[in-house]
Design a protein around this motif. Structure first.
Motif, PDB file in Angstrom:
ATOM      1  N   LEU A 138     -25.259   3.497  -4.336  1.00 13.65           N
ATOM      2  CA  LEU A 138     -24.102   3.999  -3.596  1.00 13.65           C
ATOM      3  C   LEU A 138     -23.608   2.962  -2.586  1.00 13.65           C
ATOM      4  N   PRO A 139     -22.296   2.780  -2.436  1.00 11.23           N
ATOM      5  CA  PRO A 139     -21.754   1.849  -1.443  1.00 11.23           C
ATOM      6  C   PRO A 139     -21.837   2.444  -0.044  1.00 11.23           C
ATOM      7  N   GLY A 140     -22.834   2.053   0.708  1.00 14.40           N
ATOM      8  CA  GLY A 140     -23.117   2.702   1.985  1.00 14.40           C
ATOM      9  C   GLY A 140     -21.995   2.639   2.991  1.00 14.40           C
ATOM     10  N   ASN A 141     -21.104   1.644   2.882  1.00 18.35           N
ATOM     11  CA  ASN A 141     -20.080   1.449   3.905  1.00 18.35           C
ATOM     12  C   ASN A 141     -19.030   2.552   3.943  1.00 18.35           C
ATOM     13  N   ILE A 142     -18.882   3.343   2.870  1.00 17.46           N
ATOM     14  CA  ILE A 142     -17.852   4.390   2.875  1.00 17.46           C
ATOM     15  C   ILE A 142     -18.379   5.719   3.411  1.00 17.46           C
ATOM     16  N   PHE A 143     -19.675   5.820   3.617  1.00 17.30           N
ATOM     17  CA  PHE A 143     -20.275   7.063   4.099  1.00 17.30           C
ATOM     18  C   PHE A 143     -20.370   7.053   5.618  1.00 17.30           C
ATOM     19  N   SER A 144     -20.349   8.246   6.205  1.00 18.63           N
ATOM     20  CA  SER A 144     -20.504   8.372   7.654  1.00 18.63           C
ATOM     21  C   SER A 144     -21.340   9.606   7.956  1.00 18.63           C
ATOM     22  N   GLU A 145     -21.990   9.588   9.093  1.00 22.78           N
ATOM     23  CA  GLU A 145     -22.849  10.703   9.477  1.00 22.78           C
ATOM     24  C   GLU A 145     -22.016  11.922   9.859  1.00 22.78           C
ATOM     25  N   GLY A 146     -22.457  13.091   9.428  1.00 22.81           N
ATOM     26  CA  GLY A 146     -21.722  14.301   9.756  1.00 22.81           C
ATOM     27  C   GLY A 146     -22.400  15.546   9.234  1.00 22.81           C
ATOM     28  N   ASP A 147     -21.601  16.585   8.911  1.00 24.86           N
ATOM     29  CA  ASP A 147     -22.184  17.886   8.595  1.00 24.86           C
ATOM     30  C   ASP A 147     -21.706  18.470   7.271  1.00 24.86           C
ATOM     31  N   VAL A 148     -21.239  17.614   6.350  1.00 25.41           N
ATOM     32  CA  VAL A 148     -20.807  18.080   5.035  1.00 25.41           C
ATOM     33  C   VAL A 148     -21.717  17.497   3.960  1.00 25.41           C
ATOM     34  N   GLY A 149     -22.300  18.360   3.144  1.00 26.13           N
ATOM     35  CA  GLY A 149     -23.099  17.913   2.017  1.00 26.13           C
ATOM     36  C   GLY A 149     -22.221  17.697   0.794  1.00 26.13           C
ATOM     37  N   LEU A 150     -22.656  16.840  -0.096  1.00 30.17           N
ATOM     38  CA  LEU A 150     -21.879  16.593  -1.316  1.00 30.17           C
ATOM     39  C   LEU A 150     -22.806  16.454  -2.506  1.00 30.17           C
ATOM     40  N   VAL A 151     -22.431  17.094  -3.620  1.00 25.42           N
ATOM     41  CA  VAL A 151     -23.174  16.962  -4.870  1.00 25.42           C
ATOM     42  C   VAL A 151     -22.154  16.729  -5.966  1.00 25.42           C
ATOM     43  N   SER A 152     -22.426  15.753  -6.840  1.00 29.88           N
ATOM     44  CA  SER A 152     -21.437  15.371  -7.833  1.00 29.88           C
ATOM     45  C   SER A 152     -22.088  14.878  -9.111  1.00 29.88           C
ATOM     46  N   ARG A 153     -21.453  15.147 -10.244  1.00 28.30           N
ATOM     47  CA  ARG A 153     -21.890  14.596 -11.521  1.00 28.30           C
ATOM     48  C   ARG A 153     -21.381  13.169 -11.715  1.00 28.30           C
ATOM     49  N   SER A 154     -20.317  12.807 -11.028  1.00 25.45           N
ATOM     50  CA  SER A 154     -19.671  11.512 -11.228  1.00 25.45           C
ATOM     51  C   SER A 154     -19.856  10.607 -10.022  1.00 25.45           C
ATOM     52  N   GLY A 155     -20.339   9.380 -10.260  1.00 19.87           N
ATOM     53  CA  GLY A 155     -20.486   8.437  -9.171  1.00 19.87           C
ATOM     54  C   GLY A 155     -19.148   8.019  -8.594  1.00 19.87           C
ATOM     55  N   THR A 156     -18.203   7.649  -9.456  1.00 19.42           N
ATOM     56  CA  THR A 156     -16.890   7.201  -8.993  1.00 19.42           C
ATOM     57  C   THR A 156     -16.180   8.293  -8.223  1.00 19.42           C
ATOM     58  N   LEU A 157     -16.269   9.526  -8.709  1.00 19.04           N
ATOM     59  CA  LEU A 157     -15.642  10.639  -8.011  1.00 19.04           C
ATOM     60  C   LEU A 157     -16.300  10.883  -6.654  1.00 19.04           C
ATOM     61  N   THR A 158     -17.604  10.696  -6.594  1.00 18.28           N
ATOM     62  CA  THR A 158     -18.304  10.784  -5.308  1.00 18.28           C
ATOM     63  C   THR A 158     -17.680   9.830  -4.301  1.00 18.28           C
ATOM     64  N   TYR A 159     -17.487   8.588  -4.732  1.00 16.81           N
ATOM     65  CA  TYR A 159     -16.948   7.578  -3.817  1.00 16.81           C
ATOM     66  C   TYR A 159     -15.540   7.941  -3.354  1.00 16.81           C
ATOM     67  N   GLN A 160     -14.716   8.447  -4.282  1.00 20.19           N
ATOM     68  CA  GLN A 160     -13.340   8.800  -3.926  1.00 20.19           C
ATOM     69  C   GLN A 160     -13.298   9.933  -2.919  1.00 20.19           C
ATOM     70  N   VAL A 161     -14.082  10.985  -3.183  1.00 19.83           N
ATOM     71  CA  VAL A 161     -14.085  12.139  -2.288  1.00 19.83           C
ATOM     72  C   VAL A 161     -14.647  11.758  -0.925  1.00 19.83           C
ATOM     73  N   VAL A 162     -15.747  11.022  -0.915  1.00 20.02           N
ATOM     74  CA  VAL A 162     -16.360  10.627   0.354  1.00 20.02           C
ATOM     75  C   VAL A 162     -15.412   9.742   1.161  1.00 20.02           C
ATOM     76  N   ASP A 163     -14.714   8.826   0.494  1.00 19.58           N
ATOM     77  CA  ASP A 163     -13.769   7.957   1.199  1.00 19.58           C
ATOM     78  C   ASP A 163     -12.675   8.786   1.860  1.00 19.58           C
ATOM     79  N   ASN A 164     -12.188   9.799   1.146  1.00 16.70           N
ATOM     80  CA  ASN A 164     -11.175  10.674   1.741  1.00 16.70           C
ATOM     81  C   ASN A 164     -11.726  11.447   2.933  1.00 16.70           C
TER      82      ASN A 164
END
Length: 289
Positions: A138-164
């Protein structure tokens, strides 16, 4: 708090002497992950990036008190590598490898049911608790500490949603990429159980895709057992029946389940808002928290 991965996670990397294993070991360590050992048969006594290498996961866990494993082993041998990790003292196994034969994963899955170990993957980007540790690619630079969990089947989609989410100032407790293969370890329900039990996770984003019935089953679980609000996204809305779209598990059989429409309907019936785009997912999360 977080789920699966925290400051106490001590990682052994299986396949650490290979190109992918070495590269991502260094990336994980640069992020702050406590990588304490590698495991490669016949390579015991070597070092990679200052990390001692052992012949087996069991030896690495014993000598370095490792409690998690990340698998960067070629597909032909990855099933055996996961099996070895399941027979060791580690509590978490994250299998990054894509293309593990289904027959091998069937054998692994049967063994998994006999253990208390959490298996994430295969064919997944891994797990990250922002600011603490990441296990995988996972590209750590797009993630930030907070209070929302995320679960995904798609790696690319994970990155897009997390970036948003991150762009909106919405951080994450933990993100779990469960992988898109037909046979995986942790599924949506397993991940949702983890987040429901985490008192610091105030909302969960669940990113699914066409194929299989996991999202429909997760919707039933959410309806019956979850108090934590969930926001959904389903990829593959325009995919024609019978065509595999990306992941091995992303194929619609034409039986009336597994389609984007059936998954969206199931989630909405469980009072889960489903975004049409990753940006709309962030809108829903923003409204919740």
């Amino acid at each position: 708090m977080s789920v699966l991965v925290d400051e106490n996670t001590r990682v052994v990397v299986q396949g650490i002497t290979g190109g992918e294993g070495k590269f991502h070991t260094e990336q994980m360590m640069d992020y702050g992950t406590n990588v304490v050992a590698g495991a490669v048969p016949g390579r015991g006594g070597q070092e990679v990036a200052g990390v001692p290498v052992y012949d087996t996961v069991h030896e690495a866990a014993r000598e370095e008190d490792a409690n998690a494993s990340v698998v960067f082993v070629p597909p032909a041998f990855a099933g055996d590598a996961v099996f070895e990790a399941l027979d060791s003292p580690v509590d978490l196994v994250v299998a990054i490898t894509e293309g593990i034969p289904t027959q091998d994963m069937s054998r692994v899955y049967r063994r998994l049911q006999e253990t208390d170990t959490h298996l994430v993957g295969p064919n997944c980007p891994g797990v990250i608790t922002p600011g603490v540790a990441k296990l995988g690619i996972l590209p750590g630079n797009i993630f930030s500490e907070g209070d929302v969990g995320l679960v995904s089947r798609s790696g690319t989609l994970t990155y897009q949603v997390v970036d948003n989410l991150t762009e909106r100032g919405i951080g994450q407790t933990t993100a779990i990429g469960i992988g898109g293969d037909p046979i995986i370890g942790t599924d949506f329900i397993g991940a949702l159980e983890q987040f429901e039990a985490d008192t610091d996770t105030e909302a969960v984003v669940m990113c699914g895709e066409i194929g299989g019935e996991d999202e429909e089953e997760a919707a039933r679980y959410i309806s019956q057992y979850m108090d934590t609000p969930v926001v959904g996204f389903i990829a593959g809305r325009t995919a024609p029946p019978g065509k595999r779209m990306g992941h091995a598990g992303a194929i619609v059989s034409g039986s009336g389940t597994g389609t984007a429409e059936s998954k969206i309907n199931a989630l909405e019936d469980a009072s889960v808002p489903v975004g049409d785009t990753p940006e709309e997912v962030a809108d829903y999360v923003e409204d919740i928290i």
